[in-house]
Design a protein around this motif. Structure first.
Motif, mmCIF file in Angstrom:
data_model
loop_
_atom_site.group_PDB
_atom_site.id
_atom_site.type_symbol
_atom_site.label_atom_id
_atom_site.label_comp_id
_atom_site.label_asym_id
_atom_site.label_seq_id
_atom_site.Cartn_x
_atom_site.Cartn_y
_atom_site.Cartn_z
ATOM 1 N N MET A 159 -8.968 3.754 14.097
ATOM 2 C CA MET A 159 -9.791 3.665 12.823
ATOM 3 C C MET A 159 -9.269 2.567 12.031
ATOM 4 O O MET A 159 -9.962 1.986 11.091
ATOM 5 C CB MET A 159 -10.025 4.935 12.126
ATOM 6 N N GLU A 160 -7.780 2.545 12.051
ATOM 7 C CA GLU A 160 -7.049 1.451 11.275
ATOM 8 C C GLU A 160 -7.119 0.300 11.966
ATOM 9 O O GLU A 160 -7.176 -0.881 11.103
ATOM 10 C CB GLU A 160 -5.742 2.026 11.127
ATOM 11 N N CYS A 161 -7.221 0.058 13.158
ATOM 12 C CA CYS A 161 -7.151 -1.063 13.817
ATOM 13 C C CYS A 161 -7.679 -1.141 15.234
ATOM 14 O O CYS A 161 -7.139 -0.258 15.893
ATOM 15 C CB CYS A 161 -5.752 -1.545 13.752
ATOM 16 N N PHE A 162 -8.492 -2.077 15.440
ATOM 17 C CA PHE A 162 -9.042 -1.887 16.908
ATOM 18 C C PHE A 162 -7.914 -2.350 17.877
ATOM 19 O O PHE A 162 -7.327 -3.344 17.683
ATOM 20 C CB PHE A 162 -10.276 -3.012 17.154
ATOM 21 N N ASP A 163 -7.757 -1.670 18.974
ATOM 22 C CA ASP A 163 -6.809 -2.018 20.144
ATOM 23 C C ASP A 163 -7.561 -1.748 21.429
ATOM 24 O O ASP A 163 -7.849 -0.537 21.828
ATOM 25 C CB ASP A 163 -5.473 -1.040 19.854
ATOM 26 N N SER B 244 0.722 -1.242 0.109
ATOM 27 C CA SER B 244 -0.195 0.081 0.075
ATOM 28 C C SER B 244 0.879 1.296 0.011
ATOM 29 O O SER B 244 1.850 1.290 0.697
ATOM 30 C CB SER B 244 -0.926 -0.177 1.196
ATOM 31 N N THR B 245 0.308 2.047 -0.799
ATOM 32 C CA THR B 245 1.048 3.531 -0.519
ATOM 33 C C THR B 245 0.364 4.590 0.202
ATOM 34 O O THR B 245 0.864 5.615 0.497
ATOM 35 C CB THR B 245 0.890 4.390 -2.140
ATOM 36 N N ARG B 246 -0.680 4.066 1.010
ATOM 37 C CA ARG B 246 -1.206 5.059 2.078
ATOM 38 C C ARG B 246 -0.148 5.376 3.090
ATOM 39 O O ARG B 246 0.629 4.556 3.620
ATOM 40 C CB ARG B 246 -2.387 4.196 2.789
ATOM 41 N N TYR B 247 -0.349 6.497 3.589
ATOM 42 C CA TYR B 247 0.470 7.135 4.571
ATOM 43 C C TYR B 247 0.749 6.412 5.820
ATOM 44 O O TYR B 247 1.778 6.139 6.550
ATOM 45 C CB TYR B 247 0.035 8.595 4.955
ATOM 46 N N HIS C 237 3.494 2.965 10.184
ATOM 47 C CA HIS C 237 3.582 1.456 10.627
ATOM 48 C C HIS C 237 4.594 0.715 10.353
ATOM 49 O O HIS C 237 5.484 0.274 11.335
ATOM 50 C CB HIS C 237 2.374 0.891 10.111
ATOM 51 N N LYS C 238 5.413 0.822 9.245
ATOM 52 C CA LYS C 238 6.833 0.453 9.083
ATOM 53 C C LYS C 238 8.079 1.118 9.690
ATOM 54 O O LYS C 238 8.766 0.554 10.388
ATOM 55 C CB LYS C 238 6.902 0.389 7.335
ATOM 56 N N ASN C 239 7.673 2.610 9.923
ATOM 57 C CA ASN C 239 8.787 3.246 10.658
ATOM 58 C C ASN C 239 8.903 3.086 12.143
ATOM 59 O O ASN C 239 9.804 3.151 12.795
ATOM 60 C CB ASN C 239 8.615 4.796 10.602
ATOM 61 N N LYS C 240 7.674 2.471 12.467
ATOM 62 C CA LYS C 240 7.620 2.072 14.153
ATOM 63 C C LYS C 240 8.765 1.152 14.466
ATOM 64 O O LYS C 240 9.212 1.192 15.301
ATOM 65 C CB LYS C 240 6.141 1.499 14.337
ATOM 66 N N HIS D 172 -8.590 10.864 0.541
ATOM 67 C CA HIS D 172 -9.133 9.840 0.092
ATOM 68 C C HIS D 172 -8.745 8.350 0.533
ATOM 69 O O HIS D 172 -9.061 7.486 0.302
ATOM 70 C CB HIS D 172 -8.766 9.913 -1.752
ATOM 71 N N GLU D 173 -7.636 8.547 1.777
ATOM 72 C CA GLU D 173 -6.910 7.344 2.086
ATOM 73 C C GLU D 173 -7.582 6.960 3.371
ATOM 74 O O GLU D 173 -7.469 6.015 4.051
ATOM 75 C CB GLU D 173 -5.426 7.850 2.395
ATOM 76 N N TYR D 174 -8.754 7.882 3.964
ATOM 77 C CA TYR D 174 -9.248 7.643 5.324
ATOM 78 C C TYR D 174 -10.746 7.116 4.959
ATOM 79 O O TYR D 174 -11.298 7.753 3.961
ATOM 80 C CB TYR D 174 -9.282 8.742 5.962
ATOM 81 N N ARG D 175 -11.186 6.463 6.086
ATOM 82 C CA ARG D 175 -12.742 6.199 5.817
ATOM 83 C C ARG D 175 -13.440 7.307 6.183
ATOM 84 O O ARG D 175 -13.244 7.715 7.354
ATOM 85 C CB ARG D 175 -12.864 4.830 6.783
ATOM 86 N N ASP D 176 -14.301 7.784 5.413
ATOM 87 C CA ASP D 176 -15.159 8.905 5.707
ATOM 88 C C ASP D 176 -16.422 8.474 6.354
ATOM 89 O O ASP D 176 -17.468 8.255 5.773
ATOM 90 C CB ASP D 176 -15.284 9.648 4.443
ATOM 91 N N ILE D 177 -16.446 8.493 7.682
ATOM 92 C CA ILE D 177 -17.638 8.155 8.553
ATOM 93 C C ILE D 177 -18.754 9.366 8.251
ATOM 94 O O ILE D 177 -19.908 8.654 8.724
ATOM 95 C CB ILE D 177 -17.472 8.120 10.006
ATOM 96 N N PHE D 178 -18.499 10.312 7.858
ATOM 97 C CA PHE D 178 -19.615 11.375 7.410
ATOM 98 C C PHE D 178 -20.374 10.909 6.286
ATOM 99 O O PHE D 178 -21.292 11.507 5.965
ATOM 100 C CB PHE D 178 -19.244 12.750 7.602
#
Length: 731
Positions: A200-204, A95-98, A103-106, A473-479
């Motif tokens: 929003m990406e992953c439930f924790d 994925s090219t999403r930010y 997440h990889k940089n962590k 456009h990368e985010y889920r738009d809950i609105f």
């Protein structure tokens, strides 16, 4: 695997887990993991599979295990977490999403450099700024303090966002942020924003637990943000919380006295209201702003109460009349009402002002407005004075959300000084004194600190981020999604209370969402908490949905609880009329007329029901009564003309049609007048009127369609059926 295939495979596993088909989900997850290089995830899945196999084996042997359901729930939760982590790990590679770059940089973070060390840097910021204010000329130390603080806050935000699951140690460090008395509130607010994006990406479960603690934080800015985020995360992960009994218990404990439920319900309404923003935005762009531009001369001459009243009588009344006649007055009043109820009326104004460099960094969309932010200090200085002090005061109010306050500042900074002075000069010294008055400015600040204002403005901030930010456009738009918090299993005991549900249903009712309102009113009715008003509104929603028989049932229940209410009686009549049960409709209309003898619409409706039953003489009496009550009532004349015509009173019909033709005739008026002329034997006049009916209806086909509807009536009144094709061709 490409991005789409990964998402589809993950969704398939989730669907199996939601159906509690754990064995199949684990098999699918094992295949999913073959593409993943994370051996930790494989080991965890193997342990979960073994545990489940043992559990099933004990069950097969008939061994009673009191912990069985608890273990089963844990295995469902663990399998779901593993599926989510696998999805993220696989997407990191393609994925090219930010988010995935974060997440990889962590993995590349320096050991020992984490949340606790960042907390110390952030806690030192107030002291650093205090020192800088003592040395206003030392610009270098100010820049250094700001850079260190903002750089650390940004790093905290991005690493928290990119962290898909806190360890127990990280959870403890995060709790220190809530407990700290030195941490600036704005930094804690920024931290909650990062947790929103991460969840929003992953439930924790650890982050969600932290949010529940944040909802009880002493500072309103923090607890209201946490409340909004809890609502959004439960909307996104609606099925997850029931797998974590400890989180369910914690949530339940929050609502021990019912106050949490009331607050969450208020946020629920605010989220629903945010979905109206596009309609408001469209109205502003297409109706109000163009109308204001057209009427700019009128508005320039209007007085709005800022001026002295010495020359009060000099105002030209034509200006105000023109303002009202333009329709702009009503539109502005409507916008004011929307603003007062918390609607987002500034979106269209500020949407164009998000291209400043400040908004290129995602974390800045979540940072509360701060006059001590480097980008603001750069433009207005450390201690704003003069015009900047006025601006500072306006920015402390609750009229704009944080994102728009930054936009306003940057826009003002780019306006030349001469124009800024001119704008300031538009305000009289009295206006300035009023603004700078301590009691007035204090009330503005108090308004901005109200919990409902803070949560509402935060939702406006989020709306702008998801609609306007560069990577939106990368985010889920809950609105864009339907939000039904009261249907989420975890919130059932908190929000499914009649008094709270009624406020949600009433919101949908006011906004003309009959289907949504109806479903909630029915839930309240099923709880045996419906009163007459609930049944009235239920009936009205059903009527709007054209479900007239069900509407009648609801209205009758309302009539039992609140007998002889004229509104209910009239709507019962309307529903019966729509079902063409004119006899029953007539009974209700007569009952309503007895209650409202001065109502001018009821004689017409009664007459219409009588006419539909071919009781034309009685119908005429009603229409004559209406004609007497109202001057030049074309509606009454049309009805008198038609009833006179069908009952054979052709001269009377012609007399009334002539009155209509002299005022505002429709194509049907020319047609009916033509019929009357035809039956009076005036063929030439009939041909002329049919010709006008054709031209008024727009085309020949429409005219013929209208004419053919009256064919049976014409034959009944004595027109030879063989002559009808010839008569039509006279037009």
């Amino acid at each position: 695997m490409n991005e789409q295939a990964i998402q589809e495979q993950y969704q398939h596993i989730v669907n199996l887990l939601e159906q509690k088909r754990l064995k199949e989900a684990q098999v699918q997850l094992e295949a999913f993991l073959w593409n993943c290089n994370d051996w930790t995830l494989r080991n965890r899945l193997e342990q979960a599979k073994v545990s489940y196999q043992y559990m099933l084996q004990y069950m097969r042997q008939g061994i009673n295990d009191p912990e069985r359901q608890k273990l089963y729930r844990q295995l469902l939760a663990e399998t779901w977490e593993l599926a989510e982590q696998t999805r993220i790990s696989l997407l990191d590679e393609v994925s090219t999403r930010y988010y995935h770059s974060l997440h990889k940089n962590k993995k590349n973070m320096v050991a020992g450099y984490g949340m606790s060390s960042w907390l110390k840097v952030l806690e030192s910021f107030p002291d650093d700024m205090a020192v800088c204010q003592l040395m206003p000329d030392n610009k270098q130390s100010l820049d250094s303090a700001l850079q260190r603080h903002e750089g650390t806050a940004q790093y905290l935000f991005l690493t928290t966002w990119g962290n898909s699951g806190w360890t127990a140690e990280e959870e403890q460090e995060a709790r220190l942020y809530l407990e700290s008395e030195l941490l600036p509130v704005n930094d804690l607010c920024l931290f909650t924003g990062a947790i929103l994006l991460s969840l929003m990406e992953c439930f924790d479960p650890r982050k969600f637990s932290w949010l529940l603690d944040a909802a009880t934080h002493a500072d309103t800015q923090v607890n209201q943000r946490a409340l909004v985020i809890i609502a959004i995360i439960l909307h996104i992960h609606s099925s997850r919380l029931r797998l974590y009994p400890e989180l369910m218990a914690k949530l339940s404990l929050l609502d021990e006295d019912g106050s949490f439920g009331k607050q969450l319900n208020r946020v629920y309404i605010q989220l629903l209201r945010s979905r109206e923003t596009e309609k408001i935005d469209k109205k502003m762009r297409e109706e109000i702003i163009p109308e204001m531009m057209k009427n700019v001369t009128i508005m320039r001459n209007m007085k709005y109460g800022f001026e002295e009243n010495i020359d009060e009588d000099d105002r030209n009344p034509d200006w105000e009349k023109a303002f009202e006649e333009s329709g702009l007055g009503d539109k502005i009043r409507e916008m004011n009402e929307l603003q007062l109820e918390g609607a987002d009326v500034y979106m269209s104004t500020f949407a164009q002002l998000k291209s400043y460099p400040f908004f290129q960094n995602p974390h800045n969309w979540f940072y509360p407005f701060d006059m001590q932010h480097s980008s603001i200090i750069r433009e207005f200085g450390l201690k704003p004075t003069g015009e900047n002090a006025v601006l500072s005061l306006i920015l402390q109010s609750g009229f704009f959300c944080n994102s728009d306050k930054y936009s306003l500042c940057f826009t003002m900074a780019h306006i030349p000084q001469a124009q800024r002075n001119m704008m300031l000069s538009q305000m009289t010294s009295q206006d300035l004194n009023e603004l700078m008055d301590e009691s007035k400015s204090s009330s503005l600040r108090q308004y901005a600190l109200r919990p409902d204002v803070i949560s509402n403005q935060y939702i406006h901030d989020l709306y702008r981020f998801f609609k306007l930010s560069q990577r939106r456009h990368e985010y889920r738009d809950i609105f864009k999604e339907e939000i039904t918090l009261h249907r989420i299993p975890a919130l059932k005991d908190i929000l499914c209370k009649p008094e709270l549900l009624a406020t949600i249903a009433d919101f949908h009712f006011r906004k003309e969402h009959p289907a949504e309102a109806l479903s909630i009113y029915k839930e309240i009715t099923d709880m045996n908490h419906a009163d007459a008003e609930i049944f009235q509104k239920t009936g009205y929603c059903l009527q709007k949905e054209k479900r007239y028989k069900e509407a009648i049932e609801a209205y009758r229940k309302a009539d039992v609880l609140k007998p002889d209410h004229v509104w209910t009686i009239r709507h019962l009549a309307t529903c019966h009329r729509q079902l063409r049960d004119f006899a029953t409709a007539l009974e209700y209309y007569r009952k309503a007329e007895a209650m409202q003898p001065e109502n001018r619409n009821l004689p017409f409706l009664i007459g219409s029901c009588l006419a539909e039953q071919e009781r034309y003489e009685e119908a005429l009496q009603c229409f004559f009564k209406l004609d007497f009550m109202e001057n030049d009532c074309i509606k009454a004349w049309r009805a008198i003309g038609w009833c006179s015509f069908v009952s054979g009173k052709f001269e009377q019909a012609m007399r009334y049609y002539n009155k209509i033709l002299a005022l505002k005739p429709l194509s049907t008026d020319y047609l009916n007048a033509g019929h009357a002329a035809l039956l009076l034997g005036n063929m030439e006049k009939a041909a002329e009127l049919y010709g006008k009916a054709t031209s008024e209806s727009g085309n020949r086909e429409t005219f013929l369609e209208m004419f053919d509807k009256d064919k049976e009536m014409l034959i009944k009144l004595g027109v030879d059926e063989k002559d009808i094709p010839l008569i039509r061709d006279l037009a």
